[in-house]
Structure formats: structure tokens, C-alpha cells
Scaffold this motif. Structure first.
Motif, PDB file in Angstrom:
ATOM      1  N   ASP A  89      42.020  49.256  58.046  1.00  0.00           N
ATOM      2  CA  ASP A  89      41.462  50.384  56.979  1.00  0.00           C
ATOM      3  C   ASP A  89      42.426  50.751  55.881  1.00  0.00           C
ATOM      4  O   ASP A  89      43.874  50.169  55.916  1.00  0.00           O
ATOM      5  CB  ASP A  89      40.869  51.613  57.701  1.00  0.00           C
ATOM      6  N   ARG A  90      41.925  51.609  54.991  1.00  0.00           N
ATOM      7  CA  ARG A  90      42.929  51.925  53.923  1.00  0.00           C
ATOM      8  C   ARG A  90      44.465  52.260  54.237  1.00  0.00           C
ATOM      9  O   ARG A  90      45.184  52.261  53.571  1.00  0.00           O
ATOM     10  CB  ARG A  90      42.391  52.783  53.136  1.00  0.00           C
ATOM     11  N   ASP A  91      44.415  53.113  55.278  1.00  0.00           N
ATOM     12  CA  ASP A  91      45.713  53.851  55.678  1.00  0.00           C
ATOM     13  C   ASP A  91      46.627  52.892  55.932  1.00  0.00           C
ATOM     14  O   ASP A  91      47.957  53.161  56.079  1.00  0.00           O
ATOM     15  CB  ASP A  91      45.458  54.963  56.842  1.00  0.00           C
ATOM     16  N   TYR A  92      46.474  51.527  56.495  1.00  0.00           N
ATOM     17  CA  TYR A  92      47.194  50.742  56.841  1.00  0.00           C
ATOM     18  C   TYR A  92      48.040  50.119  55.436  1.00  0.00           C
ATOM     19  O   TYR A  92      49.426  49.848  55.895  1.00  0.00           O
ATOM     20  CB  TYR A  92      46.773  49.388  57.674  1.00  0.00           C
ATOM     21  N   TYR A  93      47.538  50.510  54.455  1.00  0.00           N
ATOM     22  CA  TYR A  93      48.149  49.942  53.232  1.00  0.00           C
ATOM     23  C   TYR A  93      48.866  51.162  52.710  1.00  0.00           C
ATOM     24  O   TYR A  93      49.762  50.656  51.995  1.00  0.00           O
ATOM     25  CB  TYR A  93      47.260  49.456  52.243  1.00  0.00           C
ATOM     26  N   LEU A  94      48.718  52.166  52.996  1.00  0.00           N
ATOM     27  CA  LEU A  94      49.177  53.463  52.060  1.00  0.00           C
ATOM     28  C   LEU A  94      50.226  54.246  53.049  1.00  0.00           C
ATOM     29  O   LEU A  94      50.944  54.941  52.257  1.00  0.00           O
ATOM     30  CB  LEU A  94      47.816  54.502  51.883  1.00  0.00           C
ATOM     31  N   ARG A  95      50.060  54.076  54.433  1.00  0.00           N
ATOM     32  CA  ARG A  95      51.236  54.737  54.985  1.00  0.00           C
ATOM     33  C   ARG A  95      52.556  54.228  54.577  1.00  0.00           C
ATOM     34  O   ARG A  95      52.852  52.911  54.298  1.00  0.00           O
ATOM     35  CB  ARG A  95      51.202  54.582  56.491  1.00  0.00           C
ATOM     36  N   ASN A  96      53.792  54.955  54.642  1.00  0.00           N
ATOM     37  CA  ASN A  96      54.945  54.484  54.336  1.00  0.00           C
ATOM     38  C   ASN A  96      56.193  54.659  55.565  1.00  0.00           C
ATOM     39  O   ASN A  96      57.411  54.830  55.206  1.00  0.00           O
ATOM     40  CB  ASN A  96      55.630  55.154  53.095  1.00  0.00           C
ATOM     41  N   ASP A  97      55.417  55.061  56.688  1.00  0.00           N
ATOM     42  CA  ASP A  97      56.504  55.259  57.857  1.00  0.00           C
ATOM     43  C   ASP A  97      57.062  53.901  58.330  1.00  0.00           C
ATOM     44  O   ASP A  97      56.304  52.969  57.797  1.00  0.00           O
ATOM     45  CB  ASP A  97      55.773  55.827  58.751  1.00  0.00           C
ATOM     46  N   ILE A 103      54.241  46.566  59.806  1.00  0.00           N
ATOM     47  CA  ILE A 103      52.909  45.942  59.615  1.00  0.00           C
ATOM     48  C   ILE A 103      52.435  45.228  58.702  1.00  0.00           C
ATOM     49  O   ILE A 103      52.096  44.193  58.192  1.00  0.00           O
ATOM     50  CB  ILE A 103      51.933  46.973  60.135  1.00  0.00           C
ATOM     51  N   GLN A 104      52.977  46.036  57.312  1.00  0.00           N
ATOM     52  CA  GLN A 104      52.513  45.583  55.926  1.00  0.00           C
ATOM     53  C   GLN A 104      53.263  44.215  55.576  1.00  0.00           C
ATOM     54  O   GLN A 104      52.850  43.129  55.215  1.00  0.00           O
ATOM     55  CB  GLN A 104      52.906  46.721  54.846  1.00  0.00           C
ATOM     56  N   ASP A 105      54.366  44.052  56.231  1.00  0.00           N
ATOM     57  CA  ASP A 105      55.492  43.017  55.989  1.00  0.00           C
ATOM     58  C   ASP A 105      54.872  41.666  56.879  1.00  0.00           C
ATOM     59  O   ASP A 105      54.702  40.698  56.341  1.00  0.00           O
ATOM     60  CB  ASP A 105      56.805  43.318  56.287  1.00  0.00           C
ATOM     61  N   ALA A 106      54.520  41.970  58.059  1.00  0.00           N
ATOM     62  CA  ALA A 106      53.992  41.124  58.936  1.00  0.00           C
ATOM     63  C   ALA A 106      52.675  40.631  58.306  1.00  0.00           C
ATOM     64  O   ALA A 106      52.414  39.415  58.550  1.00  0.00           O
ATOM     65  CB  ALA A 106      53.676  41.650  60.467  1.00  0.00           C
ATOM     66  N   TYR A 107      51.743  41.416  57.836  1.00  0.00           N
ATOM     67  CA  TYR A 107      50.730  41.075  57.307  1.00  0.00           C
ATOM     68  C   TYR A 107      50.614  40.193  56.116  1.00  0.00           C
ATOM     69  O   TYR A 107      49.946  39.106  55.838  1.00  0.00           O
ATOM     70  CB  TYR A 107      49.819  42.104  56.777  1.00  0.00           C
ATOM     71  N   ARG A 108      51.730  40.295  55.308  1.00  0.00           N
ATOM     72  CA  ARG A 108      52.249  39.480  54.030  1.00  0.00           C
ATOM     73  C   ARG A 108      52.697  37.899  54.516  1.00  0.00           C
ATOM     74  O   ARG A 108      52.193  37.024  54.133  1.00  0.00           O
ATOM     75  CB  ARG A 108      53.232  40.059  53.217  1.00  0.00           C
ATOM     76  N   ASP A 109      53.493  38.252  55.460  1.00  0.00           N
ATOM     77  CA  ASP A 109      53.873  36.830  56.329  1.00  0.00           C
ATOM     78  C   ASP A 109      52.656  36.254  57.037  1.00  0.00           C
ATOM     79  O   ASP A 109      52.291  34.928  56.848  1.00  0.00           O
ATOM     80  CB  ASP A 109      54.661  37.102  57.322  1.00  0.00           C
ATOM     81  N   HIS A 110      51.715  36.890  57.504  1.00  0.00           N
ATOM     82  CA  HIS A 110      50.257  36.186  58.112  1.00  0.00           C
ATOM     83  C   HIS A 110      49.660  35.448  56.895  1.00  0.00           C
ATOM     84  O   HIS A 110      49.095  34.194  57.152  1.00  0.00           O
ATOM     85  CB  HIS A 110      49.705  37.424  58.624  1.00  0.00           C
ATOM     86  N   ILE A 111      49.476  36.164  55.894  1.00  0.00           N
ATOM     87  CA  ILE A 111      48.705  35.590  54.667  1.00  0.00           C
ATOM     88  C   ILE A 111      49.427  34.216  54.244  1.00  0.00           C
ATOM     89  O   ILE A 111      48.839  33.214  54.092  1.00  0.00           O
ATOM     90  CB  ILE A 111      48.419  36.609  53.428  1.00  0.00           C
TER      91      ILE A 111
END
Length: 245
Positions: A89-97, A103-111
């Protein structure tokens, strides 16, 4: 191969599917659909490709289906639900903890790994992964938060087709409402008008046409004789996201 060639292809794998044949064919079995996606060069072309994907059961930047009219249980009405996100959901992209950034970095690696497995050079895949992630984050910002999305008042918005064409003209309502078998369409249930506003803006600037149509996670999808996401999904979706949950 341009990256567009593996885009928007929703849920390809089903239990019991002949994975050996899929492995052997690679992208060949999807050649016609991939060619249609690769040929997108305008808003109308994007709308046409989106319709084809919807007809085949995929979910690109939104989901569109027939449902009971929330204001009249005796009638059916098309419903349009926001989409375009690979993370939950949206919060996965907008959180900065710290954990969210991991997770955001891992998702970019995944793509990037998916793009490499589909035939892209690693450097190009990394650049395209950044573009894809940025576009998803832009769409995520237009989504309601989880709490708001559970509010039946906020998510019940009935528009006439004329109103939608007036307010969000870049979506391609004439094409969408003419999907074979849909019957006459004069009203649509829009779950999140704010998302349509954001999507319409991106389409008007041609950003989605040029950049976004490049990727969607394909559970169990085989590319070039490799089970593209068998281990990748297990690593990212099954472990990384499960840790967050």
C-alpha cells in the motif's frame, strides 16, 4: 528488448499450470501482448493496451470490474479501483523510518533483478528500476491511506460517464466503457477520485506513456528458461515484506 516488454502483466501463474512448458517458451507465449505494450506511444495507445490487459484478467494501473451498485443493490455497475503499486500500500512508499527505507531499497533491487532475468543489461535494469519505483511512488501519493480506504463514505463515489470524461479526460473512458460484454455504461463507481486525479495528471504529461509501463511482479513467471520470481518473490515478498508485517 525494451523494458516495456515485461510490463503490466498481472498474475500469470496459477497452481497446476504446466510450468515446464512455460519455462521452455520463455516470453514466446506472450509475444503478441508484449508487442502491443511495446508499441505504446500515446495516451490512446496506453488506454488500448490497458483494456486488452483488463480483458485478459490483468490489473495494470487500475482494476475495473462489474459489481453491485453500492447505492442500489438491485443494479450492477462498473467499479474502478486504484492500482499501480507493487508494494502492499501507499505507506510502504512514503514512510521514512529505517526499516521502511530498507524495504524500499530491497524493492528497487527486486525490480532490477526481474529486468535482468528478462534480458536487460544490469546497468540499464538498475536505471529502469529507479524510474519504475519513482512512478509507483508518485501513484502511491495519490492513494488514500489504509484507514481512509476502509471508510465506505469516502470510497463510495458514483460518477456519470459524462462527468468522468469532463474531469479526468486522459483516462480513456470511451474505450474503457466499450469493453466487449460490458453492456451499456452510464455510471461508474470510483473508489478513490483522488487517485484518478493523480493518474489523469500523469497521463496528461505523458509520463506514464513514456516510462511507467515497464514492470509488474509476475509470481511464478518464467523468463528465458529461469523461474524469474520463484526465489526472488520468496526472498522479497515472503521474507522482506513479511518481516515488516
Amino acid at each position: 528488448m525494451r523494458t516495456r516488454n515485461i510490463t503490466l502483466l498481472g498474475r500469470f501463474h496459477r497452481s497446476g499450470m504446466d510450468t515446464e512448458t512455460i519455462d521452455r517458451e520463455g516470453l514466446g507465449g506472450l509475444s503478441a501482448l508484449l508487442a502491443k505494450i511495446d508499441a505504446i506511444d500515446s495516451r490512446s495507445g496506453l488506454a488500448d493496451a490497458t483494456i486488452i490487459l483488463l480483458e485478459q484478467g490483468f490489473g495494470p494501473v487500475y482494476y475495473y470490474w462489474a459489481e453491485v451498485d453500492p447505492k442500489n443493490s438491485e443494479e450492477m455497475i462498473p467499479g474502478l479501483y486504484q492500482g499501480g503499486l507493487g508494494l502492499p500500500d501507499r505507506d510502504y512508499y512514503l514512510r521514512n523510518d529505517t526499516k521502511s527505507v530498507e524495504i524500499q531499497d530491497a524493492y528497487r533491487d527486486h525490480i532490477a533483478r526481474v529486468l535482468v532475468l528478462a534480458g536487460e543489461p544490469a546497468e540499464q535494469a538498475r536505471a529502469d528500476a529507479e524510474t519504475i519505483y519513482t512512478m509507483e511512488k508518485t501513484l502511491a501519493a495519490a492513494h488514500l491511506c489504509s484507514e481512509e480506504n476502509r471508510d465506505p463514505i469516502k470510497t463510495t463515489n458514483i460518477y456519470t460517464l459524462a462527468e468522468l470524461e469532463e474531469e479526468y479526460p486522459a483516462i480513456g473512458w470511451e474505450t474503457l466503457s466499450a469493453i466487449p460484454g460490458s453492456g451499456p455504461v452510464d455510471r461508474v463507481h470510483i473508489y478513490q477520485p483522488g487517485y484518478l486525479e493523480g493518474l489523469n495528471s500523469l497521463l496528461e504529461t505523458a509520463l506514464l506513456v513514456a516510462e511507467y509501463n515497464e514492470f509488474e511482479a509476475l509470481p511464478g513467471f518464467y523468463v528465458n528458461r529461469n523461474l524469474t520470481l520463484g526465489e526472488n518473490i520468496a526472498d522479497f515478498g515472503g521474507l522482506t515484506l513479511a518481516y515488516r508485517a
